[in-house]
Design a protein around this motif. Sequence first.
Motif, PDB file in Angstrom:
ATOM      1  N   TYR A 101       0.831  -1.215   0.000  1.00  0.00           N
ATOM      2  CA  TYR A 101       0.000   0.000   0.000  1.00  0.00           C
ATOM      3  C   TYR A 101       0.861   1.258   0.000  1.00  0.00           C
ATOM      4  O   TYR A 101       0.597   2.211  -0.745  1.00  0.00           O
ATOM      5  CB  TYR A 101      -0.923  -0.014   1.215  1.00  0.00           C
ATOM      6  N   ALA A 109      -3.333   4.597  -4.491  1.00  0.00           N
ATOM      7  CA  ALA A 109      -3.892   3.476  -3.727  1.00  0.00           C
ATOM      8  C   ALA A 109      -4.745   3.997  -2.573  1.00  0.00           C
ATOM      9  O   ALA A 109      -4.367   4.943  -1.879  1.00  0.00           O
ATOM     10  CB  ALA A 109      -2.770   2.596  -3.189  1.00  0.00           C
ATOM     11  N   ALA A 162      -3.967  -3.970  -6.894  1.00  0.00           N
ATOM     12  CA  ALA A 162      -2.572  -3.611  -6.624  1.00  0.00           C
ATOM     13  C   ALA A 162      -1.732  -3.687  -7.894  1.00  0.00           C
ATOM     14  O   ALA A 162      -0.880  -2.818  -8.141  1.00  0.00           O
ATOM     15  CB  ALA A 162      -1.991  -4.524  -5.552  1.00  0.00           C
TER      16      ALA A 162
END
Length: 241
Positions: A101, A109, A162
Motif C-alpha cells: 500500500y 492506492a 494492486a
Amino acid sequence: MTNYFMSSALITKMLPTDYVGFTFFVGCMAMMAASAFFFLSLSQFDKKWRTSVLVSGLITFIAAVHYFYMRDYWAAFQESPTFFRYVDWILTVPLMCLEFYLILKIAGAKQSLLWKMIFYSVIMLVTGYLGEAVYPENAALWGFISGVAYFAIVYEIWLGEAAKLAKTAGGNVLAAHKILCWFVLVGWAIYPLGYMLGTEGWYTNMLGKGNVDVAYNIADAINKIGFGLVIYSLAVKSTKD
C-alpha cells in the motif's frame, strides 16, 4: 512459565548437530542487524519514503524479538515454537501487506486496498494456527481456508487492484512491486508447505511428515529481510531521481 526459565537457565551449550537451534540463532542476529540497518538509514530518505523503510525495520525487529524467544524455547524443550511463530506472523505479515500500500500510494492506492490485504492475511494466519495447533484433527479444512486467503493475496498483487496501480505508477515502483510479488508467490510458498508437513492426516500421507523449522527460519529471514531490501532500494532510487 517458571519452568521454562528454569529449563533455559540449564542450557549451557548448543549441540553441533542442532541445525534448528543454529538457524534460530542466526535468524535472530540477521533480523536484528537488518533492523539496525533500516533504522539508521532513515535520515537519508525523503519524507514520503521514510515510513516504508521504517516499516521494513519494524518487521525485522519484531521478528528478531520473537526469534530470541523461539531460540530459547527450542533449546529448552526441543519442540517447534508454533505459538511464538504465529504471534510473529500475525504482526509482521500485515505489515508486509502495508508495504504494498505504501509504495502504491503514489499511484492513488486507497485504504480499502490496505484493509482488504490485511483482512486476507489475518484470515490466512488465524485459520492456519487453528489447523496446526488448536484443531489438528480438522487440519485439511482449516488449511484449505488458509490457502484460499493466501491465493487471494497472490491474485490481488499479481492481477487485481494492486497490480493495476503498480502499472499506473510505472518505473521504479513497478519494478519493486514485481519483485515483492515474486517474494509472496515463491518465498511465502514455504509456509503452506510447512503447514502440510507439520500436520497429521491426508497431508502426511501425501508428503510425509518432517521437521520444517530449518526451512521456516531460512525462509523467514530471506522473505522479511529481502522485502525490506527491496523497499530500501526503491527508496534510494526514488530519492536520487
